[in-house]
Each structure stands twice: as structure tokens, then as C-alpha cells.
Design an enzyme around this catalytic site. Sequence first.
Site, PDB file in Angstrom:
ATOM      1  N   HIS A 146      54.092  51.160  -7.809  1.00  0.00           N
ATOM      2  CA  HIS A 146      52.832  50.706  -8.428  1.00  0.00           C
ATOM      3  C   HIS A 146      52.523  49.254  -8.068  1.00  0.00           C
ATOM      4  O   HIS A 146      51.838  48.568  -8.812  1.00  0.00           O
ATOM      5  CB  HIS A 146      52.870  50.841  -9.961  1.00  0.00           C
ATOM      6  CG  HIS A 146      53.400  52.147 -10.447  1.00  0.00           C
ATOM      7  ND1 HIS A 146      52.595  53.240 -10.710  1.00  0.00           N
ATOM      8  CD2 HIS A 146      54.662  52.561 -10.674  1.00  0.00           C
ATOM      9  CE1 HIS A 146      53.341  54.254 -11.102  1.00  0.00           C
ATOM     10  NE2 HIS A 146      54.609  53.876 -11.088  1.00  0.00           N
TER      11      HIS A 146
ATOM     12  N   GLU B  34      44.916  44.288  10.496  1.00  0.00           N
ATOM     13  CA  GLU B  34      43.713  44.797   9.815  1.00  0.00           C
ATOM     14  C   GLU B  34      42.961  45.781  10.697  1.00  0.00           C
ATOM     15  O   GLU B  34      42.468  46.816  10.239  1.00  0.00           O
ATOM     16  CB  GLU B  34      42.776  43.637   9.452  1.00  0.00           C
ATOM     17  CG  GLU B  34      43.339  42.711   8.392  1.00  0.00           C
ATOM     18  CD  GLU B  34      42.474  41.467   8.254  1.00  0.00           C
ATOM     19  OE1 GLU B  34      41.418  41.550   7.629  1.00  0.00           O
ATOM     20  OE2 GLU B  34      42.858  40.416   8.802  1.00  0.00           O
TER      21      GLU B  34
ATOM     22  N   SER C  80      39.627  31.101  11.596  1.00  0.00           N
ATOM     23  CA  SER C  80      38.289  31.292  11.061  1.00  0.00           C
ATOM     24  C   SER C  80      37.353  30.307  11.744  1.00  0.00           C
ATOM     25  O   SER C  80      37.762  29.208  12.114  1.00  0.00           O
ATOM     26  CB  SER C  80      38.312  31.045   9.561  1.00  0.00           C
ATOM     27  OG  SER C  80      37.047  30.630   9.106  1.00  0.00           O
TER      28      SER C  80
ATOM     29  N   LYS D  49      42.745  28.660   8.113  1.00  0.00           N
ATOM     30  CA  LYS D  49      43.014  30.092   8.085  1.00  0.00           C
ATOM     31  C   LYS D  49      43.849  30.604   9.249  1.00  0.00           C
ATOM     32  O   LYS D  49      43.721  30.168  10.377  1.00  0.00           O
ATOM     33  CB  LYS D  49      41.681  30.856   8.090  1.00  0.00           C
ATOM     34  CG  LYS D  49      40.913  30.673   6.800  1.00  0.00           C
ATOM     35  CD  LYS D  49      41.348  31.662   5.757  1.00  0.00           C
ATOM     36  CE  LYS D  49      40.542  32.920   5.950  1.00  0.00           C
ATOM     37  NZ  LYS D  49      40.935  33.956   5.034  1.00  0.00           N
TER      38      LYS D  49
END
Length: 456
Positions: free
Chosen positions: A156, A290, A277, A283
Amino acid sequence: MTKLWGGRFTKTAEEWVDAFGASIGFDQKLVDEDIEGSLAHVTMLGKCEILSSEEVELIKGGLNILREKAKKGELEFSVHNEDIHLNLEKFLIDEIGPVGGKLHTGRSRNDQVATDMHLYLRNQTEEIMSAVKKLQEAIVCQANDHIETLIPGYTHLQRAQPVSFSHHLLAYFWMLERDYSRLSDSLKRVNISPLGAGALAGTTFPIDREYSAQLLEFEGIYENSLDAVSDRDFIVEFLAASSTLMMHLSRFAEELILWSSQEFQFIEMDDTFATGSSIMPQKKNPDMAELIRGKTGRVYGNLFSLLTTLKGLPLAYNKDMQEDKEGMFDTVETVKGSLLIFAGMIETMKVKAEVMNEAVHQDFSNATELADYLATKGMPFREAHEVVGKLVLTAINKGVFLLELPFSDYKDASDLFEEDIYEVLQPKTVVARRNSAGGTGFEQVKKALAKAQSLL
Ligand code: ARG
């Protein structure tokens, strides 16, 4: 310009309609397979004395020239000739004259295209299988370095029990092992020859299907000519195995993304597999992970697209089936690319062992151990669960973890506790003691690693 099949037509085709029906834009990917299939077919026609040996030699010579030209990118494919099969046949006739028109004796584009795709998928499935092995190797390599690195195990997405990082990584090894086995199993059905089934009913020529199958190193031939030209199960299977494989990569990618976040900081991606970024200078984004997670969607889509295309088709060939190709090509490229990138990410990622080890000291993931401890001393597990639950609550109220709770609290909770609990509660001990088969105990992990290595 008339079509190779133009005999019964009175009107010439319109270009915009041709363009809609043509597959040459994408099926030119099958150029090598189509030539290979034709070479086997014409060799068989010679052996069965359907064509003379001079004719066969002329045709083979022409096909070999086309193969060279294709390699050099010298073939100018045209929408007018619809697909790879008719384009090549036209080139052949241009190259060697009307005898080139004898190649198609005893064959149809229907068994031809099926043969091409069987050949294509056989090659590509084998390539993908070796890419799976490469990723498994990268996993084993990292796992080897991190047997004693501990990481919180989650259920979980809540801290559950500590595990060896090696054990966590190896879970993906075994998923990939199943993917490998699914792909390998699918090869049995890919490796069957539809060649010689003709348009749908077989042919009047005394062909030898076994022989052309042998030349193409197929393991057998389709038993039924109708089935041979209308079966696309082997592509469905490939797409299904690929979907499962991508689902595994996507789950793994998700973990890498979480682990690289500021919140976890368990790993750092190599610069090669991250991007910055355009606005936020600080970043470092795990873009490749992804993207693999994202690409999983299109692979599922390709599976559903083909299943849907096939579901209402009567026997045998229908033009709808031309739609089987782009999704298959796309899946092949997507899966190969994803596996390659994934292996690179795993090989080069920096594992922050100290952060992981620190994390397992900052939680209650050793609580089960305490319940097991009481159960071992005779307390029914359900009761032990209750006692430990209360101890956890006490610790939470005091703002400490179980290892920092004074012994008096333990004694108050149960007489069965001895001072040795502080050793028992050490995350390392917790992990080491899970020595059941397939568990995270270090002994088990070492065994699993050895077994994994033997499979590479
Ligand atoms: N381009 C076609 C395909 O990919 C080849 C088979 C065409 N057969 C036919 N009868 N029109 O499906």
C-alpha cells in the site's frame, strides 16, 4: 500505368485512392523478408520442375540484385504499386524482363505477406529476447553489489518490512524471466510456414511446401490453407507478450521515478538518462523512465487495435488485415528501445545505500519481528499482534521507534520479552531471519542470485 493485377479493370486507378489503399509506406520494412521468401519459393519451383533451372537462376539473380539495391537504398518504392510485394515484383520484371513474372507462380500475396511477417517476427522476437537478457544482466549486476543494502519493503506504499535491495531488484529479474519464456514459447507458433497456401485454397501446381518451409528454416507448415492466410494469432501473441513485458517495465520505471524523488532519494539517475528543465535550473527529471511508463500505453493500444481489427473477419484474407503491420512494427521498436534504455538506466544508476539503510531505521517495519518473537515463545500470533500494536502506539506517543523504547515498556506489555529483543529488532537481523525459500534472508538472496546468474 496499368497495375500488375489490372487485366479485368477498364478504368485506371486514381492516385488519391491508391494512396489510401497502399501499404508500401510502412511494409517496405519487410523488404528483406519478402526477398528471402521469394528466393525460397522460386528455389522450390525449380526443385519441383515447375520452372526450368535457367528461369530459376535468372529470377534468383534478379532478386539478389534487388537485395543489394535495397541495402543501398536504391529502390524507389511507389504507391502506385501498392505494397512491398508488388513493388518488388515490378522491380524484378524491370530488372530481368518478363521471366520475372514467373516468380508468382503457385503463390498469392496472401501467403506471401503472411510468410514475410512470420519471418520478420521470428527475427525480431529473437532480438527482443536477447535485449531482455541484457536487462536481466544489468539487474543481476546491481543486485550483486547490494545484497546487504536494506530498503524498506512496502505494501500500500506504506513501510511494511525491510528487505534486501538485491531481493527487490531480483523480483524484476523473475518477471523478465517469464516475459522471456512467453516470447520464447510464442516462437513455436511464429515458426510455421504459411507459404504455398496460395490465395486461400492451395494451388494446382505440384509445389512442395515442406521444402520451401525447410529453406526458410520454419519448423513446420500450416495444416490448413485457409487458416494459413488468415491467421494473425502469432502477432496477437507477440503483442500480448509485449504488453505484459511493458507493464513490468512500467512498474519498474515508476519505482525508479519515486526513488529518484527528493522524498525518497534512494537512487540518482545517471545524467545520460535524465533531463533538465527549461525554466527551473535545479531540476533533474527522470524522463527516460517516465517515457517508458508512457510508451506502455501505445503497446497496449496496438494489442487492442489488432484484436479489434480481427474480431469480425470472415475467412480468409480481408484487406482489413493490412492494418496488422504498423502496430506490430511500432511495438517492436518501442519494446526494443525501452529495453535498451532500461538496461542503461539500471547499469548506471547510483544507489544511495546509506539513505536506504538509514530509512529502515526510521520506521516501524520491524514490528512483525516482535510479534513473531512472542509467537515463537508460545503466545498465539493474533494476541502477539495486539500486544505489539499497543507497543507501536506507545512508541508513537513517545516520539520514538521500537529500538529506542525502554525495556520497561516491553516488560509491561508482556513477560515473554527479554533483553535480546534489541538485537532481534535490528533491521539487518529482521532481514537475515526471513530465510524461508524465496524470502529476503541474505542466504536466500545469495541462492537466488546464483540461480539468476545461471539463467543468463
Ligand atoms: N498489402 C497487403 C497486406 O498487407 C498484402 C496482401 C494483399 N492481398 C490482397 N489480396 N489484396 O495485407
